[in-house]
Motif scaffolding. Sequence first.
Motif, PDB file in Angstrom:
ATOM      1  N   LYS A  79      13.866 -17.912   4.494  1.00 27.70           N
ATOM      2  CA  LYS A  79      14.916 -17.414   5.495  1.00 27.70           C
ATOM      3  C   LYS A  79      15.854 -16.344   5.044  1.00 27.70           C
ATOM      4  CE  LYS A  79      14.469 -21.814   7.837  1.00 27.70           C
ATOM      5  NZ  LYS A  79      14.933 -23.106   8.050  1.00 27.70           N
ATOM      6  N   PRO A  80      15.140 -15.179   4.925  1.00 27.00           N
ATOM      7  CA  PRO A  80      16.008 -13.917   4.387  1.00 27.00           C
ATOM      8  C   PRO A  80      17.022 -13.383   5.391  1.00 27.00           C
ATOM      9  CG  PRO A  80      13.856 -13.242   4.578  1.00 27.00           C
ATOM     10  CD  PRO A  80      13.739 -14.850   4.898  1.00 27.00           C
ATOM     11  N   ALA A  81      17.804 -13.030   5.107  1.00 23.15           N
ATOM     12  CA  ALA A  81      18.916 -12.199   6.111  1.00 23.15           C
ATOM     13  C   ALA A  81      18.384 -11.038   6.365  1.00 23.15           C
ATOM     14  CB  ALA A  81      20.350 -12.233   5.190  1.00 23.15           C
ATOM     15  N   HIS A  82      17.647 -10.328   5.494  1.00 24.91           N
ATOM     16  CA  HIS A  82      17.160  -9.007   5.689  1.00 24.91           C
ATOM     17  C   HIS A  82      15.721  -9.019   4.922  1.00 24.91           C
ATOM     18  CE1 HIS A  82      21.140  -7.582   6.111  1.00 24.91           C
ATOM     19  NE2 HIS A  82      21.342  -7.978   5.185  1.00 24.91           N
ATOM     20  N   PRO A  83      14.811  -9.641   6.150  1.00 20.80           N
ATOM     21  CA  PRO A  83      13.454  -9.535   5.691  1.00 20.80           C
ATOM     22  C   PRO A  83      12.609  -8.648   5.624  1.00 20.80           C
ATOM     23  CG  PRO A  83      13.669 -10.673   8.000  1.00 20.80           C
ATOM     24  CD  PRO A  83      15.076  -9.757   7.559  1.00 20.80           C
ATOM     25  N   ARG A  84      11.682  -8.525   4.402  1.00 22.11           N
ATOM     26  CA  ARG A  84      11.101  -7.391   4.140  1.00 22.11           C
ATOM     27  C   ARG A  84       9.746  -7.031   5.281  1.00 22.11           C
ATOM     28  NH1 ARG A  84       9.427  -7.310  -2.177  1.00 22.11           N
ATOM     29  NH2 ARG A  84       8.450  -5.332  -1.456  1.00 22.11           N
ATOM     30  N   SER A  85       9.600  -6.022   5.604  1.00 20.27           N
ATOM     31  CA  SER A  85       8.709  -5.765   6.561  1.00 20.27           C
ATOM     32  C   SER A  85       7.027  -5.770   5.983  1.00 20.27           C
ATOM     33  CB  SER A  85       8.901  -4.493   7.467  1.00 20.27           C
ATOM     34  OG  SER A  85       8.869  -3.366   6.591  1.00 20.27           O
ATOM     35  N   ILE A  86       6.203  -5.804   6.580  1.00 27.51           N
ATOM     36  CA  ILE A  86       4.897  -5.422   6.440  1.00 27.51           C
ATOM     37  C   ILE A  86       4.892  -3.830   5.969  1.00 27.51           C
ATOM     38  CG2 ILE A  86       2.465  -5.350   6.868  1.00 27.51           C
ATOM     39  CD1 ILE A  86       3.101  -7.752   8.631  1.00 27.51           C
ATOM     40  N   PRO A  87       4.122  -3.484   4.632  1.00 26.19           N
ATOM     41  CA  PRO A  87       4.059  -1.872   4.660  1.00 26.19           C
ATOM     42  C   PRO A  87       3.429  -1.198   5.428  1.00 26.19           C
ATOM     43  CG  PRO A  87       3.621  -3.143   2.487  1.00 26.19           C
ATOM     44  CD  PRO A  87       3.593  -4.194   3.565  1.00 26.19           C
ATOM     45  N   GLY A  88       3.812  -0.162   5.955  1.00 27.79           N
ATOM     46  CA  GLY A  88       3.082   0.505   7.244  1.00 27.79           C
ATOM     47  C   GLY A  88       3.317  -0.130   8.436  1.00 27.79           C
ATOM     48  N   ASP A  89       4.240  -1.276   8.827  1.00 34.26           N
ATOM     49  CA  ASP A  89       4.488  -1.531   9.972  1.00 34.26           C
ATOM     50  C   ASP A  89       5.992  -2.290   9.801  1.00 34.26           C
ATOM     51  OD1 ASP A  89       4.850  -3.027  12.449  1.00 34.26           O
ATOM     52  OD2 ASP A  89       3.153  -4.325  12.196  1.00 34.26           O
ATOM     53  N   SER A  90       6.981  -1.279  10.206  1.00 33.61           N
ATOM     54  CA  SER A  90       8.537  -1.720   9.869  1.00 33.61           C
ATOM     55  C   SER A  90       8.895  -2.664  10.961  1.00 33.61           C
ATOM     56  CB  SER A  90       9.258  -0.231  10.018  1.00 33.61           C
ATOM     57  OG  SER A  90       8.959   0.341  11.089  1.00 33.61           O
ATOM     58  N   ASP A  91       8.352  -3.007  11.927  1.00 32.16           N
ATOM     59  CA  ASP A  91       8.580  -3.707  12.872  1.00 32.16           C
ATOM     60  C   ASP A  91       8.168  -5.403  12.784  1.00 32.16           C
ATOM     61  OD1 ASP A  91       9.845  -1.763  14.273  1.00 32.16           O
ATOM     62  OD2 ASP A  91       7.888  -1.410  15.444  1.00 32.16           O
ATOM     63  N   HIS A  92       7.295  -5.591  11.811  1.00 32.11           N
ATOM     64  CA  HIS A  92       7.003  -6.884  11.561  1.00 32.11           C
ATOM     65  C   HIS A  92       6.933  -7.317  10.288  1.00 32.11           C
ATOM     66  CE1 HIS A  92       4.860  -5.695  15.366  1.00 32.11           C
ATOM     67  NE2 HIS A  92       5.336  -6.908  15.705  1.00 32.11           N
ATOM     68  N   ALA A  93       6.893  -8.747  10.010  1.00 34.23           N
ATOM     69  CA  ALA A  93       6.786  -9.361   8.581  1.00 34.23           C
ATOM     70  C   ALA A  93       5.994 -10.462   8.401  1.00 34.23           C
ATOM     71  CB  ALA A  93       8.264  -9.959   8.403  1.00 34.23           C
ATOM     72  N   LEU A  94       5.361 -10.754   7.352  1.00 33.08           N
ATOM     73  CA  LEU A  94       4.264 -11.864   7.361  1.00 33.08           C
ATOM     74  C   LEU A  94       5.208 -13.202   6.873  1.00 33.08           C
ATOM     75  CD1 LEU A  94       1.275 -11.893   7.520  1.00 33.08           C
ATOM     76  CD2 LEU A  94       1.472 -11.568   4.928  1.00 33.08           C
ATOM     77  N   ALA A  95       5.053 -14.204   7.810  1.00 28.12           N
ATOM     78  CA  ALA A  95       5.667 -15.308   7.941  1.00 28.12           C
ATOM     79  C   ALA A  95       4.784 -16.514   7.510  1.00 28.12           C
ATOM     80  CB  ALA A  95       6.506 -15.459   9.007  1.00 28.12           C
ATOM     81  N   SER A  96       5.572 -17.396   6.664  1.00 29.07           N
ATOM     82  CA  SER A  96       4.800 -18.610   6.390  1.00 29.07           C
ATOM     83  C   SER A  96       4.944 -19.611   7.616  1.00 29.07           C
ATOM     84  CB  SER A  96       5.592 -19.177   5.244  1.00 29.07           C
ATOM     85  OG  SER A  96       4.845 -20.578   5.149  1.00 29.07           O
ATOM     86  N   MET A  97       3.697 -20.396   7.825  1.00 28.20           N
ATOM     87  CA  MET A  97       3.642 -21.135   8.903  1.00 28.20           C
ATOM     88  C   MET A  97       4.057 -22.711   8.415  1.00 28.20           C
ATOM     89  SD  MET A  97       0.021 -19.862  10.422  1.00 28.20           S
ATOM     90  CE  MET A  97       0.109 -21.285  11.567  1.00 28.20           C
ATOM     91  N   GLY A  98       4.275 -22.825   7.151  1.00 29.33           N
ATOM     92  CA  GLY A  98       4.527 -24.216   6.566  1.00 29.33           C
ATOM     93  C   GLY A  98       3.208 -24.893   6.518  1.00 29.33           C
TER      94      GLY A  98
END
Length: 174
Positions: A79-98
């Motif tokens: 739960k980062p305050a400033h999530p890192r985006s996917i390289p080459g896709d600044s609008d999305h991040a890779l999230a764990s599903m648990g």
Amino acid sequence: TADAIYQNLYMLERSGAEYVLILSGDHISRMDYAAMLQHHRDSAAELTVACLTVDLEQARSFGVMTVDEGDRVESFHEKPAHPRSIPGDSDHALASMGVYVFSMKLLAELLREDHVGPSTHDFGADILPSMIGRHRVVAYRFGGPRGRVTADRYWRDVGTIDAYYEANMDLLRP
């Protein structure tokens, strides 16, 4: 979550299982766990983390990971305050599903280690971050072409009454 598994570790060890699949109790998905387990074996992972692509704003509610070109996890932040985006896709991040596949022997070792140390006893906050760089942690991308179910990427966290209601309404849609 790690503490709940630790409290039942004796049953897992008695089972003789080589792998352990850990799921969250408040999620609903159409996911082929056999395909994820095969990915775990094929990649010689010690831990496989199911993940999906989410909007960057949404990513603040998840564990966010970065991966290399072979989908080996390089970093994990809960739960980062400033999530890192996917390289080459600044609008999305890779999230764990648990959703995790562990090699049983390593899981037992990690849970015992976590139990005695200062910890919140949570997979996302404690166990996963401690594994990065020390163990082979691999991402499994949910909704790909592999597996026995459609790749519609249906996954919902139903941890609230509203989310539970919406998931039930989804059942009424074609």
